[in-house]
Structure formats: C-alpha cells, structure tokens
Design an enzyme around this catalytic site. Sequence first.
Site, PDB file in Angstrom:
ATOM      1  N   ASP A  10       0.719  -0.567   0.467  1.00 21.96           N
ATOM      2  CA  ASP A  10       0.412  -0.183  -0.228  1.00 21.96           C
ATOM      3  C   ASP A  10       1.010   1.355  -0.086  1.00 21.96           C
ATOM      4  OD1 ASP A  10      -1.801   2.194   0.659  1.00 21.96           O
ATOM      5  OD2 ASP A  10      -3.278   0.764   2.481  1.00 21.96           O
ATOM      6  N   ILE A  11       0.907   2.189  -0.595  1.00 20.30           N
ATOM      7  CA  ILE A  11       1.594   3.336  -0.952  1.00 20.30           C
ATOM      8  C   ILE A  11       1.378   4.350   0.222  1.00 20.30           C
ATOM      9  CG2 ILE A  11       0.031   4.539  -2.739  1.00 20.30           C
ATOM     10  CD1 ILE A  11       2.364   5.035  -4.132  1.00 20.30           C
ATOM     11  N   ASN A  24      -7.101  13.277 -10.391  1.00 22.57           N
ATOM     12  CA  ASN A  24      -7.433  12.650 -11.511  1.00 22.57           C
ATOM     13  C   ASN A  24      -7.900  14.864 -11.657  1.00 22.57           C
ATOM     14  OD1 ASN A  24     -10.363  14.557  -9.949  1.00 22.57           O
ATOM     15  ND2 ASN A  24     -10.510  12.263  -9.671  1.00 22.57           N
ATOM     16  N   GLY A  32      -9.321   4.505  -5.426  1.00 24.95           N
ATOM     17  CA  GLY A  32      -7.514   3.607  -5.903  1.00 24.95           C
ATOM     18  C   GLY A  32      -6.436   4.255  -4.516  1.00 24.95           C
ATOM     19  N   VAL A  33      -5.836   5.404  -5.637  1.00 23.24           N
ATOM     20  CA  VAL A  33      -4.429   5.645  -4.772  1.00 23.24           C
ATOM     21  C   VAL A  33      -5.049   6.596  -3.652  1.00 23.24           C
ATOM     22  CG1 VAL A  33      -2.036   6.415  -4.980  1.00 23.24           C
ATOM     23  CG2 VAL A  33      -3.013   4.264  -6.277  1.00 23.24           C
ATOM     24  N   ASP A  34      -6.431   7.532  -5.066  1.00 24.42           N
ATOM     25  CA  ASP A  34      -5.753   8.702  -4.456  1.00 24.42           C
ATOM     26  C   ASP A  34      -7.058   8.769  -2.990  1.00 24.42           C
ATOM     27  OD1 ASP A  34      -6.250  11.849  -5.165  1.00 24.42           O
ATOM     28  OD2 ASP A  34      -8.008  11.051  -7.244  1.00 24.42           O
ATOM     29  N   THR A 123      -3.218   2.869 -14.255  1.00 20.50           N
ATOM     30  CA  THR A 123      -3.651   0.941 -14.544  1.00 20.50           C
ATOM     31  C   THR A 123      -4.755   1.166 -13.367  1.00 20.50           C
ATOM     32  OG1 THR A 123      -2.459   0.541 -12.771  1.00 20.50           O
ATOM     33  CG2 THR A 123      -0.861   0.596 -14.765  1.00 20.50           C
ATOM     34  N   GLY A 124      -5.273   1.847 -13.475  1.00 16.72           N
ATOM     35  CA  GLY A 124      -6.537   1.162 -12.327  1.00 16.72           C
ATOM     36  C   GLY A 124      -7.766   1.696 -12.818  1.00 16.72           C
ATOM     37  N   TYR A 126      -8.126   4.336 -14.887  1.00 21.17           N
ATOM     38  CA  TYR A 126      -7.597   4.508 -16.228  1.00 21.17           C
ATOM     39  C   TYR A 126      -7.146   3.498 -17.319  1.00 21.17           C
ATOM     40  CZ  TYR A 126      -8.261   9.540 -14.105  1.00 21.17           C
ATOM     41  OH  TYR A 126      -8.817  10.771 -14.086  1.00 21.17           O
TER      42      TYR A 126
HETATM   43  N1  AR6 Z   1      -1.278   1.948  -2.683  1.00 22.53           N
HETATM   44  C1  AR6 Z   1      -0.764   1.378  -3.520  1.00 22.53           C
HETATM   45  N2  AR6 Z   1      -1.626   0.732  -5.440  1.00 22.53           N
HETATM   46  C2  AR6 Z   1      -2.959   1.073  -5.069  1.00 22.53           C
HETATM   47  C3  AR6 Z   1      -3.829   1.120  -4.006  1.00 22.53           C
HETATM   48  C4  AR6 Z   1      -2.545   1.518  -2.717  1.00 22.53           C
HETATM   49  N3  AR6 Z   1      -3.672   1.853  -1.967  1.00 22.53           N
HETATM   50  N4  AR6 Z   1      -4.491   1.480  -4.534  1.00 22.53           N
HETATM   51  C5  AR6 Z   1      -5.161   0.769  -5.952  1.00 22.53           C
HETATM   52  N5  AR6 Z   1      -3.304   0.911  -6.655  1.00 22.53           N
HETATM   53  P1  AR6 Z   1      -5.230   4.283  -9.218  1.00 22.53           P
HETATM   54  P2  AR6 Z   1      -5.421   5.122 -12.207  1.00 22.53           P
HETATM   55  C6  AR6 Z   1      -3.387   0.415  -7.463  1.00 22.53           C
HETATM   56  O1  AR6 Z   1      -7.333   3.693  -9.727  1.00 22.53           O
HETATM   57  O2  AR6 Z   1      -5.898   4.511 -13.121  1.00 22.53           O
HETATM   58  C7  AR6 Z   1      -9.108   7.621  -8.873  1.00 22.53           C
HETATM   59  O3  AR6 Z   1     -10.408   7.602  -8.983  1.00 22.53           O
HETATM   60  C8  AR6 Z   1      -4.157   0.200  -8.281  1.00 22.53           C
HETATM   61  O4  AR6 Z   1      -4.467  -1.942  -8.041  1.00 22.53           O
HETATM   62  O5  AR6 Z   1      -5.927   4.021  -7.996  1.00 22.53           O
HETATM   63  O6  AR6 Z   1      -4.301   6.358 -12.148  1.00 22.53           O
HETATM   64  C9  AR6 Z   1      -8.611   9.544  -9.412  1.00 22.53           C
HETATM   65  O7  AR6 Z   1      -9.342  10.331  -8.418  1.00 22.53           O
HETATM   66  C10 AR6 Z   1      -3.746   0.418  -9.965  1.00 22.53           C
HETATM   67  O8  AR6 Z   1      -3.011  -0.851 -10.191  1.00 22.53           O
HETATM   68  O9  AR6 Z   1      -5.145   5.047 -10.421  1.00 22.53           O
HETATM   69  C11 AR6 Z   1      -8.817   8.928 -10.585  1.00 22.53           C
HETATM   70  O10 AR6 Z   1      -9.780   9.580 -10.695  1.00 22.53           O
HETATM   71  C12 AR6 Z   1      -2.720   1.451  -9.803  1.00 22.53           C
HETATM   72  O11 AR6 Z   1      -2.520   2.072  -8.750  1.00 22.53           O
HETATM   73  C13 AR6 Z   1      -8.219   7.576 -11.123  1.00 22.53           C
HETATM   74  O12 AR6 Z   1      -8.544   6.935 -10.354  1.00 22.53           O
HETATM   75  C14 AR6 Z   1      -3.753   2.626 -10.350  1.00 22.53           C
HETATM   76  O13 AR6 Z   1      -4.807   2.702  -9.576  1.00 22.53           O
HETATM   77  C15 AR6 Z   1      -6.907   7.664 -11.411  1.00 22.53           C
HETATM   78  O14 AR6 Z   1      -7.367   6.200 -12.405  1.00 22.53           O
END
Ligand code: AR6
Length: 169
Positions: A10-11, A24, A32-34, A123-124, A126
């Site tokens: 977890d980041i 975003n 997700g991460v955000d 990669t989530g 998006y």
């Molecule tokens: N720690 C590390 N990696 C993670 C975590 C975490 N806690 N949670 C998810 N991931 P995403 P995007 C991975 O969707 O694709 C948001 O709603 C996840 O499995 O967080 O750039 C924003 O507000 C994936 O491999 O980011 C934007 O609207 C990666 O992190 C949108 O999502 C990225 O997934 C951005 O989408």
Amino acid sequence: MTTITLVQGDITRQSVDAVVNAANSSLLGGGGVDGAIHRRGGPAILADCRRLRASQYGKGLPTGRAVATTAGELDARWVIHTVGPVYQVSGGDPDLLASCYRASLEVADELGARTVAFPAISTGAYGWPMADAARIAVEAVRTARTAVEEVRFVLFDEQAYQVFAELIG
Ligand code: AR6
C-alpha cells in the site's frame, strides 16, 4: 544515479520524502490510490488541493503534469499529484504517461525530495494494461535527469509486482 526499487503493498504505508498520487484533474479526490492517500493523509491534503484550484489550477491539473501538496499525516513530507492519461479503446498516449513520471520527478527535484514512491499510474480506473504501463514507467524513470536517489514503485498486487520485477531484473 537513481536506484529503482520495488515493493508490493500500500503506497500510503511508505516512508519516503514524497508519495506520488494517481489523481484526476479536479485534484479533489477519487478512488484507488487517490482515495487511499486522502483517507490516510487526512484533510490537510484536500485543503492544499482546494487552494491550488483556487489559485494557479483554476481549471484543474492537466494530464501529464504534477504539483505538490503537504502529505498531511502520511509518513512523507509531500504528496505529488499527477494526472495519468485514460486508456481508450483506441489506446492511450504513451508520452503523456511518461510525462507523469518525468513531471513528478521535476517537482521532487524542486522540493529537494530524495526518495519518491510511485504507484502504477493509469493502471486502475484509467484502464492502462499493466505490462505496457510498467514498460513506459520504468523507461521514463531510467531516462530522467533527476537528483532523486530512490524511485520506489509500490505495486498493489503480486501480478503487478511481477510485471515490474521482470523489467527491473
Ligand atoms: N497502493 C498502491 N497501489 C494501489 C493502491 C494503494 N493503496 N490502491 C490502488 N492501487 P488508480 P488510475 C493500484 O485507479 O488508473 C481515482 O479515482 C491499482 O491497483 O488508483 O491512474 C483518481 O481520482 C492500480 O494498479 O489510478 C482518478 O480519477 C494503480 O494503483 C483515477 O482513479 C492505479 O490505480 C485515476 O486512475
């Protein structure tokens, strides 16, 4: 010389100078991460984001760019927010994805951050295929001119970790 390291996890649990958020363009949060960063980091991060929206980023943060805020209660000094490109049916723009990494490292340099944790941007939600996104991410970091000493890719699951591990060797 920048060392690339890999962690599965977890980041928001990382102890680094700067944590990169896959945000975003609204900068006002999401899933997700955000979502995880704002949850664990607390309201100070959102307060900084709102100030950015009220000043130089009135229209939001453009895709491929990066901007820093406080890291609130995270074990870091800054969160660097960047906006990855959405992967469409027709594909995605690899230059914009690479730009997220380069722009984040430029902001890290301006701040004096020496250790930076990145998620696998785009990669989530998006939708970018992990193998392609990982290749672009590693190439962008390897070719960046930066004083950052450690770039730590933090991959949420075993599969993503393996994809990065094959590239890093
Ligand atoms: N720690 C590390 N990696 C993670 C975590 C975490 N806690 N949670 C998810 N991931 P995403 P995007 C991975 O969707 O694709 C948001 O709603 C996840 O499995 O967080 O750039 C924003 O507000 C994936 O491999 O980011 C934007 O609207 C990666 O992190 C949108 O999502 C990225 O997934 C951005 O989408």
